[in-house]
Write a protein that holds these residues in place. Structure first.
Motif, mmCIF file in Angstrom:
data_model
loop_
_atom_site.group_PDB
_atom_site.id
_atom_site.type_symbol
_atom_site.label_atom_id
_atom_site.label_comp_id
_atom_site.label_asym_id
_atom_site.label_seq_id
_atom_site.Cartn_x
_atom_site.Cartn_y
_atom_site.Cartn_z
ATOM 1 N N SER A 91 0.715 -1.228 0.014
ATOM 2 C CA SER A 91 0.000 0.062 0.080
ATOM 3 C C SER A 91 0.789 1.209 0.168
ATOM 4 O O SER A 91 0.327 2.378 -0.327
ATOM 5 N N LYS A 92 2.103 1.081 0.402
ATOM 6 C CA LYS A 92 2.843 2.319 0.515
ATOM 7 C C LYS A 92 3.369 3.017 -0.961
ATOM 8 O O LYS A 92 3.330 3.920 -1.381
ATOM 9 N N ASN A 108 3.034 0.829 -3.981
ATOM 10 C CA ASN A 108 1.946 0.268 -5.038
ATOM 11 C C ASN A 108 2.952 -0.951 -5.761
ATOM 12 O O ASN A 108 2.362 -1.292 -6.773
ATOM 13 N N LYS A 113 -17.600 1.412 3.345
ATOM 14 C CA LYS A 113 -17.875 2.853 2.677
ATOM 15 C C LYS A 113 -19.094 3.649 3.481
ATOM 16 O O LYS A 113 -18.973 4.911 3.626
ATOM 17 N N LYS A 155 -11.438 3.621 -5.285
ATOM 18 C CA LYS A 155 -10.515 4.559 -4.826
ATOM 19 C C LYS A 155 -10.734 4.903 -3.556
ATOM 20 O O LYS A 155 -9.964 5.043 -2.508
ATOM 21 N N GLU A 156 -11.950 4.996 -3.165
ATOM 22 C CA GLU A 156 -12.178 5.697 -1.881
ATOM 23 C C GLU A 156 -12.092 4.371 -0.793
ATOM 24 O O GLU A 156 -11.345 4.685 0.306
ATOM 25 N N THR A 157 -12.310 3.353 -0.991
ATOM 26 C CA THR A 157 -12.032 2.046 -0.075
ATOM 27 C C THR A 157 -10.493 2.013 0.034
ATOM 28 O O THR A 157 -9.835 1.629 1.139
ATOM 29 N N MET A 158 -9.720 2.164 -0.990
ATOM 30 C CA MET A 158 -8.370 1.785 -0.951
ATOM 31 C C MET A 158 -7.692 3.099 -0.204
ATOM 32 O O MET A 158 -6.862 2.923 0.672
ATOM 33 N N ASP A 159 -7.987 4.258 -0.223
ATOM 34 C CA ASP A 159 -7.432 5.658 0.455
ATOM 35 C C ASP A 159 -7.759 5.101 1.959
ATOM 36 O O ASP A 159 -6.774 5.374 2.687
ATOM 37 N N PHE A 160 -9.034 4.610 2.305
ATOM 38 C CA PHE A 160 -9.270 4.336 3.614
ATOM 39 C C PHE A 160 -8.460 3.203 4.263
ATOM 40 O O PHE A 160 -7.977 3.473 5.478
ATOM 41 N N LYS A 210 -5.429 2.325 3.364
ATOM 42 C CA LYS A 210 -4.122 2.955 3.555
ATOM 43 C C LYS A 210 -3.868 3.950 4.668
ATOM 44 O O LYS A 210 -2.792 3.685 5.503
ATOM 45 N N GLU A 211 -4.887 4.781 4.775
ATOM 46 C CA GLU A 211 -4.872 5.572 6.012
ATOM 47 C C GLU A 211 -4.809 4.946 7.395
ATOM 48 O O GLU A 211 -4.453 5.185 8.280
#
Length: 636
Positions: free
Chosen positions: A409-410, A412, A564, A595-600, A602-603
């Protein structure tokens, strides 16, 4: 020798133009030339004679005057000849400009979206030139054209399944707009001769454009059903679809009551009513098949809207249609279903499923059946799969191996590849969920897994070019099979790639000594799948950690799918991420679909990601091609 005599001589001796003139034509051309050269001005109507009386192509006029210009030394006469040619070109343009509309009318036989895109644009070009009103000339870049917008409509997506033809038409479209804008510039500046030749090229490219469009539509509607379901196969990979088949009932009875032509004309009226309802809507498509069925797709809507649209369609079908005084009343049965990127289905199975719904509608005396039940379609297909077919595939070792990347995730980069065994039918892969239960029921899972191991050995060299680690699902039944255990040990020792074994069954929890034996013998590590669900308890993970047997946790997919819109699930994911940090484990989140799921994720501290948004399962060869393309992009 005067100018007119020189002209006659040149024309009669030129192999290209001499056959374009008869004796009267020569006298007429000479007379026009003499009249013009003896005056300072020229009437456009005089030049019109070239077009109306002799019907000479402008290219012949252009070459004719060019022949005598070569012999003339007087610059003033040359200037006048050039002016005459230029004004003549303007006359030809104004008289021929309407042919652009004729091209459109000749090709536009139906109310098709992509044919309509340039109607207004061409009309404005024609009117602005005929009226000498260039302020109203439509200067439009290809990227801002309606055609470009229409390309994203469902009708256009269905038409453009032939990638090569669609690339060609895209290039033609760009060229047409470039030529039209170049024509405007020349015409505006008074360079009519240059404008004419650009106009001729523009007309030729528009003809090619519409011919290609015609070819695309013909190919699509030659087999409408195939085109429709091919479109579904493409769209379902990235969109949620609501698909319906609309069947007109009792047509044989109607044909016996009314004249068959009357019923046919009524069907045409009905289709036009339904088609007009959706023809200008980007996310809807309604078409008529080669049989008596209509087909419908809606995207970017919810089930409630789908239901309303189907009810509206059914109301229209039931409206009385008047054909020459005959009152026609159709009755229709509509069968619909929701499909999304999680739907694992082959198109032939979807077609058969609609047939099943049709029979169900008859049996239950229903006019509308809309299925919104989770997994209903997959369960139905699973029951249709031929067990004998699966058995033969395993015995013949006709198993395909796909690989789905797991990304860091850092940065890719590819952390690992998950190995997925698949069975294909006529070149189409059958998802595991459709056949895996049958394999267990036949007690063939160990045999299936052995073939997968053999395939991994075959692909070792290619795998190593992408990663030095693979994830492999293992079944409890296979681990009890001596042949499988022997093959697994051979592969672990032989292959120069780390193998992480995924534990996915409750029985592993109850038989930890079985996997502990594999760990001690091969120094192999495990991943606990579906962490956060029933069997994958924290206690299990703790026990595996004590024995130093676990390196990876994979979050239960239902948790990831729901985050989500669920704050509680988000908090649960963060807790699991904290757990993995505490024990220095790798944590994989599957089902990363946007993308929304991916970003969450990662955070939240999830360090490994897997899902269709990042990469679909692919052959190792396809993944290598993608890797090479990424390298080229970086280099360039």
């Amino acid at each position: 020798m005067n100018i007119s005599e020189l002209l006659k001589q040149k024309l009669l001796n030129d192999e290209i133009v001499k056959n374009s003139y008869n004796a009267d034509d020569l006298e007429r051309v000479s007379g026009i030339l003499e009249e013009y050269l003896s005056s300072e001005t020229i009437d456009e109507e005089v030049c019109y004679n070239f077009y109306k009386e002799m019907k000479l192509p402008y290219s012949i006029v252009y070459r004719s005057f060019g022949l005598i210009k070569e012999e003339i030394k007087d610059n003033e006469i040359k200037r006048k000849l050039n002016k005459l040619l230029n004004i003549t070109a303007k006359v030809y343009i104004k008289k021929e400009i309407s042919s652009l509309k004729t091209l459109l009318l000749q090709k536009q036989k139906h109310d098709f979206l992509l044919f309509k895109a340039h109607e207004e644009w061409i009309e404005k070009i024609v009117v602005s030139v005929k009226n000498d009103d260039l302020d109203s000339f439509p200067l439009v870049e290809a990227k801002n054209c309606k055609f470009k917008k229409y390309l994203s409509y469902l009708e256009s997506l269905m038409i453009c399944l032939d990638v090569n033809l669609c690339v060609y038409i895209h290039d033609l479209h760009n060229l047409i707009h470039t030529l039209a804008n170049s024509f405007y510039i020349f015409y505006k500046r008074g360079y009519y001769a240059e404008s004419y030749f650009v106009f001729r090229d523009l007309k030729e490219q528009i003809l090619k454009f519409y011919n290609t469009l015609n070819e695309l539509y013909m190919a699509t509607f030659t087999n409408t059903e195939k085109s429709f379901f091919d479109l579904i196969e493409i769209l379902v990979k990235s969109k949620t679809l609501f698909v319906a088949v609309i069947d007109l009932k009792n047509l044989k009875t109607m044909n016996s009551v009314f004249n068959e032509n009357t019923v046919t004309n009524a069907k045409i009226v009905l289709f036009n009513k339904l088609h007009n309802l959706y023809k200008d809507k980007k996310n809807f498509l309604l078409i008529q098949g080669s049989s008596n069925d209509f087909y419908f797709i809606g995207t970017d809507i919810d089930f409630e809207i789908f239901q309303k649209e189907i009810d509206h369609i059914h109301d229209i079908i039931c409206e009385t249609i008047d054909i020459n005084g005959e009152k026609i009343n159709f009755d229709g049965a509509i069968f619909g279903i929701k499909l999304d990127k999680y739907t694992q289905i082959q198109i032939k199975d979807l077609i058969n499923y609609f047939r099943f719904l049709k029979q169900a509608a008859k049996k239950e005396h229903k006019n509308i059946i809309l299925n919104n039940k989770e997994n209903h379609l997959e369960e139905w297909i699973k029951n249709q799969i031929d067990i004998k077919f699966i058995k033969e595939k395993i015995e013949k070792k006709e198993i395909d191996v796909m690989f789905q990347p797991i990304f860091n995730s850092k940065d890719n980069t590819v952390f690992s590849l998950e190995v997925l065994g698949r069975i294909s039918d006529n070149g189409k892969l059958i998802p595991a969920g459709m056949f895996i239960d049958h394999i267990y029921a036949m007690n063939k899972i160990a045999e299936f897994d052995i073939v997968v191991l053999d395939k991994i050995l075959e692909k070792e060299y290619l795998i190593k070019q992408i990663t030095n680690r693979i994830f492999l699902n293992i079944s409890f039944e296979a681990l009890k099979n001596e042949k499988y255990i022997k093959k697994l040990y051979q592969v672990i020792k032989k292959i120069d790639v780390d193998i992480v074994l995924e534990l996915t069954e409750q029985r592993f929890v109850e038989n930890l000594e079985l996997i502990e034996k594999i760990h001690k013998k091969n120094d192999t590590y495990f991943a606990v799948d579906d962490f956060g669900s029933g069997y994958s308890s924290i206690l299990l993970v703790i026990n595996l950690l004590r024995k130093n047997m676990i390196r990876v946790l994979k979050i239960d997919g239902t948790l990831v799918k729901g985050i989500k819109n669920d704050e509680y699930l988000k908090k649960a994911i963060k807790i699991i991420a904290g757990f993995r940090k505490e024990f220095d484990l790798n944590l994989v989140a599957e089902f990363v679909e946007d993308k929304e799921t991916m970003d969450f994720l990662k955070e939240s501290g999830v360090n490994l990601l897997q899902g269709f948004y990042l990469s679909m399962p692919k052959t190792i060869e396809e993944l290598l091609i993608e890797k090479e393309e990424r390298i080229r992009e970086i280099v360039n």
